[in-house]
Scaffold this motif. Sequence first.
Motif, mmCIF file in Angstrom:
data_model
loop_
_atom_site.group_PDB
_atom_site.id
_atom_site.type_symbol
_atom_site.label_atom_id
_atom_site.label_comp_id
_atom_site.label_asym_id
_atom_site.label_seq_id
_atom_site.Cartn_x
_atom_site.Cartn_y
_atom_site.Cartn_z
ATOM 1 N N ARG A 198 0.778 -1.070 0.044
ATOM 2 C CA ARG A 198 -0.006 -0.067 -0.124
ATOM 3 C C ARG A 198 0.812 1.248 0.511
ATOM 4 O O ARG A 198 0.255 2.106 -0.442
ATOM 5 C CB ARG A 198 -1.191 0.229 1.239
ATOM 6 N N ALA A 199 2.199 1.126 0.540
ATOM 7 C CA ALA A 199 2.744 2.247 0.564
ATOM 8 C C ALA A 199 2.983 2.614 -0.609
ATOM 9 O O ALA A 199 3.982 3.779 -1.265
ATOM 10 C CB ALA A 199 4.088 2.152 1.360
ATOM 11 N N PHE A 200 3.776 1.314 -1.218
ATOM 12 C CA PHE A 200 4.210 1.646 -2.677
ATOM 13 C C PHE A 200 3.173 2.356 -3.549
ATOM 14 O O PHE A 200 3.645 3.276 -4.672
ATOM 15 C CB PHE A 200 4.933 0.304 -3.021
ATOM 16 N N MET A 201 1.654 1.894 -3.626
ATOM 17 C CA MET A 201 0.439 2.236 -3.813
ATOM 18 C C MET A 201 0.521 3.747 -3.814
ATOM 19 O O MET A 201 0.316 4.692 -4.756
ATOM 20 C CB MET A 201 -0.442 1.383 -3.977
ATOM 21 N N GLN A 202 0.444 4.254 -2.396
ATOM 22 C CA GLN A 202 0.395 5.685 -2.209
ATOM 23 C C GLN A 202 1.174 6.690 -3.161
ATOM 24 O O GLN A 202 1.064 7.799 -3.077
ATOM 25 C CB GLN A 202 0.339 5.655 -0.766
ATOM 26 N N ALA A 203 2.680 5.595 -2.966
ATOM 27 C CA ALA A 203 3.278 6.570 -3.436
ATOM 28 C C ALA A 203 3.892 6.905 -4.999
ATOM 29 O O ALA A 203 3.364 8.035 -6.054
ATOM 30 C CB ALA A 203 5.417 6.287 -3.427
ATOM 31 N N PHE A 204 3.117 5.500 -5.447
ATOM 32 C CA PHE A 204 3.989 6.117 -7.165
ATOM 33 C C PHE A 204 2.955 5.010 -8.202
ATOM 34 O O PHE A 204 2.636 5.590 -8.844
ATOM 35 C CB PHE A 204 4.861 4.128 -7.334
ATOM 36 N N GLN A 205 1.325 5.412 -7.646
ATOM 37 C CA GLN A 205 -0.060 5.343 -8.735
ATOM 38 C C GLN A 205 -0.440 6.633 -7.994
ATOM 39 O O GLN A 205 -1.296 6.866 -8.607
ATOM 40 C CB GLN A 205 -0.304 4.060 -7.749
ATOM 41 N N PHE A 206 -0.581 6.993 -6.664
ATOM 42 C CA PHE A 206 -1.479 8.014 -6.494
ATOM 43 C C PHE A 206 -0.841 8.941 -6.052
ATOM 44 O O PHE A 206 -1.210 9.914 -5.924
ATOM 45 C CB PHE A 206 -2.424 7.933 -4.934
ATOM 46 N N TYR A 207 0.637 9.148 -5.918
ATOM 47 C CA TYR A 207 1.601 10.457 -5.371
ATOM 48 C C TYR A 207 1.074 11.358 -4.511
ATOM 49 O O TYR A 207 0.672 12.468 -4.569
ATOM 50 C CB TYR A 207 1.625 11.168 -6.490
#
Length: 278
Positions: free
Chosen positions: A237-246
Amino acid sequence: MRRFALILTLPLTVVLLALLIYPLIYTIILAFTSDKGGASLGNFIAIVTASGFAQVVTNTLIFTCASTAISFLFGFSLAYAMEFVGAGRRFFSSILILPMALMPVVSGLTWSMMLNPALGVVNALLRVVGVHGPGWATQADTALATVILIDAWQWTPFCFLIIHAGFQSLAREPLEAALIDGATRWQTLRMVIIPLLRNILLVTLLFRMMDAFKAFDTIFVVTKGGPGRATETLVIRAFMQAFQFYEPRTTAAIGVLLLIATMLATRRIGDLIGQEVE
């Protein structure tokens, strides 16, 4: 001489401050900073109240506990079994640590191909014996178990190496005394060996748990957190928050939560080790 030693350590100190300390401090500050620049807990509230957060935490705990337990138990069993191997001990030890030599990405890709429902070798072998294999990484009810087993397979050698070294360091006098007193192998293991290896076992559990808690490569390569949220962990989820949802602030908040959880677990195991030393 002291000044000369300080000069020699200065470059390393600067590198550590630049690569470790500063990012950590910046992450903590970012986690407690709102979009308007003031101090706020809004990032943590946004993470906790986000859709599916409970399932993500549950997945993280299940993955961490299950992968740690499986790799630890198998690693301990292999290390104990190796004590009864005479000739060829080095050969078998070398074979057993091969999974750990693979990069997690390579391991994940290899297992993804092997577990492919249509073309994978695992389901092909099952079809030979009349069993219809599941979609290992593509079905919600089997995906989490699949990534757990892959991760445990790769890191069982890590537990094996540490525990095997612990067995090699054991004093032989207590073991010989137990045999003279008529203790069985199970009694010797439970009453003598495990207490003597207590600190080594706790350290192995600590390192393995920390590694499983922040596991990313295997999960991302095999399932990318899916299907749905079946294998989504806090790191994913941290990865998605950083690189998918910025969303760098909520990403930092997840990082702080992971740091706090790791510190609490480390503190608890450290207390257990300290009690034994005292």
